[in-house]
Design a protein around this motif. Structure first.
Motif, mmCIF file in Angstrom:
data_model
loop_
_atom_site.group_PDB
_atom_site.id
_atom_site.type_symbol
_atom_site.label_atom_id
_atom_site.label_comp_id
_atom_site.label_asym_id
_atom_site.label_seq_id
_atom_site.Cartn_x
_atom_site.Cartn_y
_atom_site.Cartn_z
ATOM 1 N N SER A 445 0.851 -1.190 0.000
ATOM 2 C CA SER A 445 0.000 0.000 0.000
ATOM 3 C C SER A 445 0.882 1.234 0.000
ATOM 4 N N ALA A 446 0.370 2.300 -0.588
ATOM 5 C CA ALA A 446 1.058 3.592 -0.508
ATOM 6 C C ALA A 446 0.023 4.682 -0.359
ATOM 7 N N ASP A 447 0.065 5.373 0.749
ATOM 8 C CA ASP A 447 -0.797 6.525 0.972
ATOM 9 C C ASP A 447 0.031 7.771 0.721
ATOM 10 N N ILE A 448 -0.511 8.734 -0.011
ATOM 11 C CA ILE A 448 0.289 9.913 -0.334
ATOM 12 C C ILE A 448 -0.094 11.125 0.517
ATOM 13 N N PHE A 449 -0.697 10.834 1.706
ATOM 14 C CA PHE A 449 -0.698 11.760 2.825
ATOM 15 C C PHE A 449 -1.252 13.147 2.513
ATOM 16 N N GLY A 450 -2.471 13.208 2.033
ATOM 17 C CA GLY A 450 -3.081 14.500 1.803
ATOM 18 C C GLY A 450 -2.801 15.050 0.423
ATOM 19 N N GLN A 451 -1.766 14.554 -0.241
ATOM 20 C CA GLN A 451 -1.553 14.898 -1.636
ATOM 21 C C GLN A 451 -2.383 13.947 -2.484
ATOM 22 N N SER A 452 -2.441 14.176 -3.759
ATOM 23 C CA SER A 452 -3.233 13.305 -4.611
ATOM 24 C C SER A 452 -2.734 13.384 -6.043
ATOM 25 N N ILE A 453 -3.112 12.394 -6.821
ATOM 26 C CA ILE A 453 -2.752 12.328 -8.231
ATOM 27 C C ILE A 453 -4.038 12.335 -9.033
ATOM 28 N N GLY A 454 -4.247 13.358 -9.844
ATOM 29 C CA GLY A 454 -5.449 13.428 -10.669
ATOM 30 C C GLY A 454 -5.340 12.515 -11.876
ATOM 31 N N ILE A 455 -6.350 11.645 -12.077
ATOM 32 C CA ILE A 455 -6.268 10.679 -13.179
ATOM 33 C C ILE A 455 -7.492 10.753 -14.085
ATOM 34 N N TYR A 456 -8.239 11.848 -14.045
ATOM 35 C CA TYR A 456 -9.454 11.937 -14.865
ATOM 36 C C TYR A 456 -9.110 11.765 -16.347
ATOM 37 N N GLY A 457 -9.809 10.837 -16.990
ATOM 38 C CA GLY A 457 -9.588 10.586 -18.405
ATOM 39 C C GLY A 457 -8.450 9.638 -18.721
ATOM 40 N N ASN A 458 -7.687 9.228 -17.688
ATOM 41 C CA ASN A 458 -6.576 8.316 -17.953
ATOM 42 C C ASN A 458 -7.083 6.907 -18.239
ATOM 43 N N LYS A 459 -6.314 6.170 -19.008
ATOM 44 C CA LYS A 459 -6.697 4.813 -19.404
ATOM 45 C C LYS A 459 -5.696 3.752 -18.977
ATOM 46 N N LYS A 460 -4.467 4.173 -18.631
ATOM 47 C CA LYS A 460 -3.415 3.200 -18.352
ATOM 48 C C LYS A 460 -2.673 3.538 -17.072
ATOM 49 N N LEU A 461 -2.239 2.499 -16.382
ATOM 50 C CA LEU A 461 -1.298 2.601 -15.278
ATOM 51 C C LEU A 461 -0.079 1.776 -15.693
ATOM 52 N N THR A 462 1.080 2.404 -15.771
ATOM 53 C CA THR A 462 2.288 1.690 -16.192
ATOM 54 C C THR A 462 3.300 1.654 -15.052
ATOM 55 N N LEU A 463 4.053 0.570 -14.996
ATOM 56 C CA LEU A 463 5.087 0.383 -13.988
ATOM 57 C C LEU A 463 6.325 -0.179 -14.671
ATOM 58 N N ASP A 464 7.452 0.446 -14.432
ATOM 59 C CA ASP A 464 8.711 -0.133 -14.874
ATOM 60 C C ASP A 464 9.143 -1.205 -13.888
ATOM 61 N N ILE A 465 9.489 -2.373 -14.395
ATOM 62 C CA ILE A 465 9.958 -3.481 -13.555
ATOM 63 C C ILE A 465 11.390 -3.786 -13.961
ATOM 64 N N ILE A 466 12.281 -3.730 -12.996
ATOM 65 C CA ILE A 466 13.699 -3.947 -13.227
ATOM 66 C C ILE A 466 14.125 -5.179 -12.443
ATOM 67 N N ALA A 467 14.925 -6.027 -13.056
ATOM 68 C CA ALA A 467 15.345 -7.271 -12.408
ATOM 69 C C ALA A 467 16.780 -7.593 -12.798
ATOM 70 N N PRO A 468 17.479 -8.380 -11.975
ATOM 71 C CA PRO A 468 18.856 -8.771 -12.322
ATOM 72 C C PRO A 468 18.926 -9.628 -13.571
ATOM 73 N N SER A 469 17.833 -10.346 -13.869
ATOM 74 C CA SER A 469 17.769 -11.182 -15.062
ATOM 75 C C SER A 469 16.309 -11.284 -15.479
ATOM 76 N N PRO A 470 16.025 -11.682 -16.728
ATOM 77 C CA PRO A 470 14.628 -11.797 -17.163
ATOM 78 C C PRO A 470 13.832 -12.716 -16.241
ATOM 79 N N THR A 471 12.568 -12.356 -16.018
ATOM 80 C CA THR A 471 11.739 -13.090 -15.065
ATOM 81 C C THR A 471 10.284 -12.956 -15.477
ATOM 82 N N THR A 472 9.383 -13.478 -14.669
ATOM 83 C CA THR A 472 7.953 -13.283 -14.871
ATOM 84 C C THR A 472 7.382 -12.607 -13.632
#
Length: 557
Positions: A445-472
């Motif tokens: 979980s991550a609470d951003i403590f009174g701040q916020s991120i506006g996402i109106y109209g957004n369609k995607k959530l992306t995350l970069d995943i970094i690993a020492p070697s290819p994985t699933t």
């Protein structure tokens, strides 16, 4: 394991040798709250006898056998399937004698690896009852249902037989309190709605259990939960169970649940308590924490003072969550502290977290110097969300930590090279990479403590995943806003070995994409022009590798 930063610095002014010799958490500044000092009504079972609910001046309140007001103050264990070691005589003796507590709550989770799949936990509960009785404390036998959120679900079908068995072992015992519905919720199917219909489902579950207790001569106090993780005792007040010795729970976390001065705000837990009291039912705060509801960040002590002042002023009993050494802010014991305090029957001050030091003082009713939450370094918000996403470039985890309801709690996490490093995923069992069984994996979980991120109209959530070697890697997500607290994800999304591209530093990176089709809460928040502000994120993460890094978690169109 990464340790969530905790400040344990107490400002103790050595006025005289006598004062220095007193309790280590004592200090010389107190808030303006008028009901934090003293514990006159915190009576032990040997003096108070059996508990009963009595109406005084029109308000239902907890009383002792003679009809005098009594307040219970104490601790709740964490899940006994994870922390069975807390059930030992030395720990209970320390709680009773050094902390002056008069109640211990035994949190026997039913699902989440608890009683439903491990019946031996029943003996741990019985041992806990015996230790509580031996150390002159009341004991709450907590049938701890959580996921799924409907107590009528089949996994909870042994409730009446379990409670009947305990009642046969301890018939009408004055020490025992039954809590038979921990936190009804709509987080997972089947659940209960946050309204009168949801409460009716809880009431239909609780009523026959209470009748069975009464028909067999057990007059013990019973605590019943209510919808929205036991933040709606007002619903019970409008349609109470027909039993004179039943109270209704409230659960709160001081960093998440604000105070209220009225009884009309149905989105506010304290307001709902006020309503319940004003409409004739008794309330018991059987679980609360000094952190966010995630168990992380804080402690928010001045906010907790406001809550405890309110509870004490209204003779509402309370148990703090949790008497454990789990590595989170809400724990009373430091992660390196033994659950057995030893033959001296005392956990020293440096074996307690800041939360533990504070709660010990509040149980005893002695002074404790509370700093302003907004200046405490452990409660400071992430430094910069002006970019509108989690980039971890400030060197912190930007609020991310293990969620308090995570089935796996031993994953290590830290900011490493301005990314969120997670270690131990595969070896600790957070390795389910299927679309549908993301519930088995670690929950962040991550609470951003009174701040916020506006996402109106957004369609995607992306995350970069970094690993020492290819994985699933498999990730499901639940963004949250003030209006949309929970909708189960449709599925987890995955990146595979061949999605990873080698980087200049020798690591491998892939980008995982979650759409509004994959996360129902995401879809609702992103299409609500009035409330499109994300103020928390929950991620379920599975990996076939032990170590991965998350970075640049952001919403896009």
């Amino acid at each position: 394991m990464f340790k969530i930063i905790k400040k344990r610095i107490l400002s103790i002014i050595a006025v005289t040798a006598l004062l220095v010799s007193l309790v280590p958490t004592i200090a010389f500044a107190e808030t303006t709250h008028n009901h934090l000092l003293g514990n006159y009504n915190v009576k032990k079972p040997s003096n108070a006898g059996a508990l009963q609910i009595v109406k005084k001046n029109g308000t239902s309140t907890l009383c002792d056998a003679s009809g005098q007001s009594i307040q219970l103050r104490g601790m709740s264990t964490h899940g006994l399937q994870w922390f069975p070691g807390i059930v030992n005589n030395n720990a209970f003796a320390a709680l009773s004698n050094d902390w002056n507590a008069n109640v211990i709550r035994l949190a026997m989770y039913v699902n989440e690896g608890g009683y439903a799949s491990n019946l031996s936990i029943k003996q741990t509960v019985i041992n806990g009852i015996n230790y509580a009785i031996a150390n002159d404390m009341y004991v709450i036998v907590d049938w701890h249902m959580l996921n799924p959120g409907d107590p009528n679900a089949s996994v909870y079908s042994r409730a009446e037989s379990f409670i009947t068995d305990i009642a046969k072992l301890y018939p009408n015992d004055k020490h025992i309190i039954y809590e038979i519905c921990n936190e009804p919720n709509n987080a997972s199917y089947p659940g209960v709605t946050n309204d009168a219909t949801g409460w009716s489902k809880v009431k239909s579950y609780a009523t026959p259990i209470i009748k069975s207790l009464r028909n067999n001569g057990n007059k013990n106090l019973v605590i019943v939960g209510n919808p929205f993780w036991s933040q709606r005792p007002d619903l019970a007040a409008d349609n109470p169970i027909d039993d004179s010795n039943t109270a209704y729970s409230v659960h709160f976390y001081s960093g998440t649940n604000p105070v209220s001065s009225d009884d009309t705000n149905k989105a506010n837990a304290m307001s709902n308590v006020r309503y319940a009291l004003n409409h004739g039912v008794a309330v018991f705060a059987s679980e609360f924490g000094t952190s966010l509801a995630t168990g992380t960040t804080g402690p928010y002590l001045s906010k907790c003072d406001a809550w405890l002042d309110f509870l004490n002023a209204n003779n509402i009993s309370w148990c703090n969550f949790s008497l454990s050494n789990k590595d989170e802010v809400a724990s009373a014991l430091s992660s390196s502290t033994s659950l057995d305090p030893g033959s001296d029957l005392v956990w020293s001050n440096n074996e307690l977290t800041t939360s533990g030091q504070y709660i010990r003082a509040r149980i005893k009713g002695i002074n404790y110097d509370v700093k302003d939450d907004t200046t405490s370094s452990v409660a400071t918000a992430p430094k910069d969300f002006s970019s509108g996403y989690w980039d971890f470039n400030d060197g912190t985890t930007q609020g991310f930590g293990i969620n308090k309801d995570s089935p796996i709690t031993t994953i290590a996490f830290e900011n490493s090279n301005n990314a969120l490093k997670l270690s131990g995923l595969n070896t600790k069992g957070s390795n389910d990479i299927s679309e549908g069984n993301f519930w088995a994996n670690v929950r962040l979980s991550a609470d951003i403590f009174g701040q916020s991120i506006g996402i109106y109209g957004n369609k995607k959530l992306t995350l970069d995943i970094i690993a020492p070697s290819p994985t699933t890697v498999s990730i499901a997500a639940i963004p949250q806003s003030s209006s949309y607290s929970w909708e189960n994800p449709t599925r987890a999304k995955r990146v595979w070995n061949n999605d990873f591209i080698k980087q200049a530093d020798g690591t491998y990176k892939a980008t995982l994409t979650i759409t509004t089709d994959d996360s129902l809460n995401f879809a609702k928040i992103a299409t609500d022009s009035y409330d499109s502000k994300v103020n928390n994120m929950i991620l379920f993460i599975g990996s076939t590798s032990d170590t991965i890094y998350l970075d640049n978690i952001k919403f896009t169109k």
